[in-house]
Write an enzyme that holds these catalytic residues in place. Sequence first.
Site, PDB file in Angstrom:
ATOM      1  N   HIS A  33       0.833  -1.223   0.000  1.00 55.02           N
ATOM      2  CA  HIS A  33       0.000   0.000   0.000  1.00 55.02           C
ATOM      3  C   HIS A  33       0.863   1.268   0.000  1.00 55.02           C
ATOM      4  O   HIS A  33       0.518   2.265   0.623  1.00 55.02           O
ATOM      5  CB  HIS A  33      -0.937   0.028   1.216  1.00 55.02           C
ATOM      6  CG  HIS A  33      -1.935  -1.086   1.235  1.00 55.02           C
ATOM      7  ND1 HIS A  33      -3.196  -0.973   0.705  1.00 55.02           N
ATOM      8  CD2 HIS A  33      -1.858  -2.351   1.725  1.00 55.02           C
ATOM      9  CE1 HIS A  33      -3.861  -2.112   0.875  1.00 55.02           C
ATOM     10  NE2 HIS A  33      -3.063  -2.970   1.483  1.00 55.02           N
TER      11      HIS A  33
ATOM     12  N   ASN B 112     -10.309  -2.797   2.395  1.00 53.98           N
ATOM     13  CA  ASN B 112      -9.989  -2.787   0.966  1.00 53.98           C
ATOM     14  C   ASN B 112     -11.251  -2.528   0.152  1.00 53.98           C
ATOM     15  O   ASN B 112     -12.352  -2.531   0.707  1.00 53.98           O
ATOM     16  CB  ASN B 112      -9.408  -4.145   0.551  1.00 53.98           C
ATOM     17  CG  ASN B 112      -7.935  -4.307   0.930  1.00 53.98           C
ATOM     18  OD1 ASN B 112      -7.220  -3.341   1.158  1.00 53.98           O
ATOM     19  ND2 ASN B 112      -7.485  -5.545   0.990  1.00 53.98           N
TER      20      ASN B 112
ATOM     21  N   HIS C 139      -3.959   1.013  11.878  1.00 55.74           N
ATOM     22  CA  HIS C 139      -3.747  -0.249  12.589  1.00 55.74           C
ATOM     23  C   HIS C 139      -5.112  -0.858  12.932  1.00 55.74           C
ATOM     24  O   HIS C 139      -5.899  -0.207  13.636  1.00 55.74           O
ATOM     25  CB  HIS C 139      -2.952   0.034  13.868  1.00 55.74           C
ATOM     26  CG  HIS C 139      -2.626  -1.177  14.681  1.00 55.74           C
ATOM     27  ND1 HIS C 139      -2.865  -2.459  14.257  1.00 55.74           N
ATOM     28  CD2 HIS C 139      -2.063  -1.299  15.903  1.00 55.74           C
ATOM     29  CE1 HIS C 139      -2.470  -3.304  15.177  1.00 55.74           C
ATOM     30  NE2 HIS C 139      -1.980  -2.626  16.193  1.00 55.74           N
TER      31      HIS C 139
HETATM   32 FE1  HDE Z   1      -2.440  -4.762   5.499  1.00 60.43          FE
HETATM   33  N1  HDE Z   1      -0.605  -3.962   5.929  1.00 60.43           N
HETATM   34  N2  HDE Z   1      -1.756  -6.597   6.033  1.00 60.43           N
HETATM   35  N3  HDE Z   1      -4.203  -5.644   4.921  1.00 60.43           N
HETATM   36  N4  HDE Z   1      -3.119  -3.003   4.875  1.00 60.43           N
HETATM   37  C1  HDE Z   1      -0.272  -2.675   5.757  1.00 60.43           C
HETATM   38  O1  HDE Z   1       0.849  -1.422   7.397  1.00 60.43           O
HETATM   39  C2  HDE Z   1      -0.623  -6.820   6.723  1.00 60.43           C
HETATM   40  C3  HDE Z   1      -4.541  -6.948   5.013  1.00 60.43           C
HETATM   41  C4  HDE Z   1      -4.379  -2.702   4.464  1.00 60.43           C
HETATM   42  O2  HDE Z   1      -3.202   3.545   4.021  1.00 60.43           O
HETATM   43  C5  HDE Z   1       1.068  -2.344   6.351  1.00 60.43           C
HETATM   44  O3  HDE Z   1       1.201   0.737   7.879  1.00 60.43           O
HETATM   45  C6  HDE Z   1      -0.542  -8.205   7.112  1.00 60.43           C
HETATM   46  C7  HDE Z   1      -5.942  -7.142   4.781  1.00 60.43           C
HETATM   47  C8  HDE Z   1      -4.448  -1.315   4.084  1.00 60.43           C
HETATM   48  O4  HDE Z   1      -1.578   3.326   5.477  1.00 60.43           O
HETATM   49  C9  HDE Z   1       1.527  -3.681   6.946  1.00 60.43           C
HETATM   50  C10 HDE Z   1      -1.673  -8.797   6.607  1.00 60.43           C
HETATM   51  C11 HDE Z   1      -6.434  -5.895   4.530  1.00 60.43           C
HETATM   52  C12 HDE Z   1      -3.188  -0.804   4.310  1.00 60.43           C
HETATM   53  C13 HDE Z   1       0.360  -4.591   6.606  1.00 60.43           C
HETATM   54  C14 HDE Z   1      -2.432  -7.783   5.935  1.00 60.43           C
HETATM   55  C15 HDE Z   1      -5.343  -4.968   4.620  1.00 60.43           C
HETATM   56  C16 HDE Z   1      -2.381  -1.880   4.815  1.00 60.43           C
HETATM   57  C17 HDE Z   1       2.017  -1.642   5.435  1.00 60.43           C
HETATM   58  C18 HDE Z   1      -2.098 -10.253   6.691  1.00 60.43           C
HETATM   59  C19 HDE Z   1      -7.884  -5.515   4.186  1.00 60.43           C
HETATM   60  C20 HDE Z   1      -2.712   0.608   4.045  1.00 60.43           C
HETATM   61  C21 HDE Z   1       2.102  -0.230   5.938  1.00 60.43           C
HETATM   62  C22 HDE Z   1      -2.045 -10.807   7.989  1.00 60.43           C
HETATM   63  C23 HDE Z   1      -8.798  -5.792   5.255  1.00 60.43           C
HETATM   64  C24 HDE Z   1      -3.014   1.505   5.192  1.00 60.43           C
HETATM   65  C25 HDE Z   1       1.349  -0.211   7.138  1.00 60.43           C
HETATM   66  C26 HDE Z   1      -2.556   2.906   4.869  1.00 60.43           C
HETATM   67  C27 HDE Z   1      -1.040  -1.736   5.198  1.00 60.43           C
HETATM   68  C28 HDE Z   1       0.344  -5.878   6.989  1.00 60.43           C
HETATM   69  C29 HDE Z   1      -3.645  -8.056   5.253  1.00 60.43           C
HETATM   70  C30 HDE Z   1      -5.519  -3.569   4.381  1.00 60.43           C
HETATM   71  C31 HDE Z   1       2.857  -4.170   6.484  1.00 60.43           C
HETATM   72  C32 HDE Z   1       0.593  -8.842   7.881  1.00 60.43           C
HETATM   73  C33 HDE Z   1      -6.703  -8.465   4.826  1.00 60.43           C
HETATM   74  C34 HDE Z   1      -5.655  -0.576   3.529  1.00 60.43           C
HETATM   75  O5  HDE Z   1       1.700  -3.598   8.322  1.00 60.43           O
END
Ligand code: HDE
Length: 734
Positions: free
Chosen positions: A93, A166, A357
Amino acid sequence: MTSTAHQQLAQDQADFTAEGAPPPGKVATTAPVLPAPTQAHAEALTTNQGLAFPDNHNALKAGARGPTLLEDFILREKITHFDHERIPERAVHARGAGAHGFFEVYEDMSTLTKAGFLCNPGEQTPVFARFSTVAGSRGSADTARDVRGFAVKFYTAEGNYDLVGNNVPVFFIQDAIKFPDLIHAVKPEPHNEIPQAASAHDTFWDFVTLMPESTHMLMWVMSDRAIPRSLRMMEGFGVHTFKWVNAAGLVSFVKFHWKPTLGVHALAWDEAQKLAGKDADFHRRDLWEAIAAGHFPEWELGVQVVPEEDEFRFSFDLLDPTKLLPEELVPVRRIGRMVLNRNPDNYFAETEQVAFHPGHLVPGIDFSNDPLLQGRLFSYTDTQLSRLGGANFHELPINQPKCPIHNFQRDGIHRQQVTSGRVAYEPSTLAAGVEVRADGRQGPGKGFTSVPEMLDSPKIRQRSPSFDDHFSQARMFWISQSPVEQDHLVAAFQFELSKLGTPAIRQRMVDNLAHVDAELATRVAAPLGIGAPDAQAATQWPGFRQAPHPVDVVPSPALSMAPTGPGSVATRQVAILVCNGVDATAVAAVQQALSEAGASSKIIAAALGKVEVADGGYLAVDCTLVTTPSVVFDAVYLPCLGVHAAALMADGDAVHFVLEAYKHCKPIAASGSGAGLLASLGITMPTEPGVTQPQPGVVLAPAGELPATFAPDFLQAIAQHRHWDRNGLSTVPA
Ligand code: HDE
């Protein structure tokens, strides 16, 4: 330039700027006038230590032509700061755009949740929303085929609540432990860092074909949902099942939805790819310009609520993030609205530094045991430590709660808060009358407590068998799409799989698709140079699971974008293609109708400056054909161009502009000789011998005065967004 030409140019400029209004017979378009810097704007430049200095253009040197001196601390401070301007981009993202706004709930939800911001109708909670692509780097193009992040931070009176979702309601994987593998597979391949912001490469499809649990999400990502027309025109989903709890302890499961008031609309795939080069900032710009123009994007917050005792009522597991809860089974209740009404002041300070978060909760909202969600709870704080440089990222203005914070966390890199006194622990008797307790702010029973849950289970690494059905909902998605949407989906699969260098991976994908739908698999396989789909072969791979009791799948109309129907014309962008001889009266009439409907228009010609209009005046040109191509517009108007029309159509760029807009199924209006031009390009279709009728979304007017229906018909065609049902598009050379 001759002196006469200089005089004419000076006169033209005077005409346009004098009194801020164009002379009669001339049509003004945007003419921004920058204020000249005045003394009132002047501020002394200083170093970061507050030292004012008089010269920001020359470093300190030994003589005017001599070497620069190391002692120049002003130069060193400036360059050192510059050297450290970048921070690590988000691991996923990375590319995003954000905006400020507010949320308000329609009715008191306290029978279901004690979350204060959901119980006080009329109270506005400030929000910051960030939309993103997932795979691309920070500088990648907006219109890549990808899932869009939809993250909202609510600054509630009880603390910050983040809904980090999402624009697709399901996810690729069921367990967080597979997330690094998924992301490594979809990111550019590690040996050569190719391709950027694209899933059409071997490693991604190698992984997902071996993880058939991803099939449902693949259907969404290959659909037009993954190429939204605008961030303002896409849905958002919380994806996971969460819990709500009311003041009496009653627990419900809840799924979150964001429903855009502008409807859900997509780009054409060819358009999305071209936009990636012609305007890589297309979505970011669109969001910014809409807010700047006062067309504030709006979404309604919807919830699907399931009583706790109904947890096992469904044929799938509510904890499985590869499944959605069909709206026909549990209707979406619209409980409030979010309006984004302010652009950020500074991209870095706000959009880049905002830290979301899923574990930022408020009382009344809790997690479920979805194993993907549980894994996320660790990841988000952890990633900010490296991205934002330490444990104090909550002190950055965009991340600060708007309610008081008291705790004994102290120090760390970049600490801003200056705490006083000797007590940095609790309990204490030395705090001189200031007692800080964990009492949930208002005493017993208040504040956040986790929903109590009995756990008496073996410690095991195992996937629940209730997660085993990988194909039923993928099939539900397929059979819920309109024929046009199905065509687009097939084309997207074909495009991506055609890019793979390894035929066996293409084969594995169509073998998996055979478990979704035989016709889908056969259609996708046709141009891929592989064998027929083989459902049996798919079952041989270790990741393959089939539901013990395959469920009867019925269509879910809510999954199709087609019924979202005509949307608003507001903020749609219309190109008016002109050359010398243009009918300015017709242009003015159409421009006025568009403007009254909230749409904006631009005058496009081969060159900047002006074109002569039929009655002797002239029309100012906004943009050229080459710098502002058809893909950045929603619709095209070809006014009557008189005898010069042929000259325009002798220009390959102009012909391409019109044909491309037509091929991308955009509304096209043409009057007088403009209509004739369309006919000469083949943009009309004989329905029966001797009768020529325009294709869908093409609005024509004969020579002479514009009929009263012309502009309304054009507006209606624009409100329908795209006219996907045009015939013979494959023969259009654009
Ligand atoms: Fe994320 N995800 N994600 N994700 N995600 C990040 O956090 C992660 C997942 C989502 O505009 C990171 O600050 C793991 C699902 C959005 O700043 C990170 C897993 C969904 C955004 C991270 C998921 C999301 C992130 C990268 C599986 C939809 C952007 C930077 C266990 C429900 C937020 C950050 C923004 C961002 C990890 C799965 C949505 C790396 C480990 C499912 C919208 O922490």
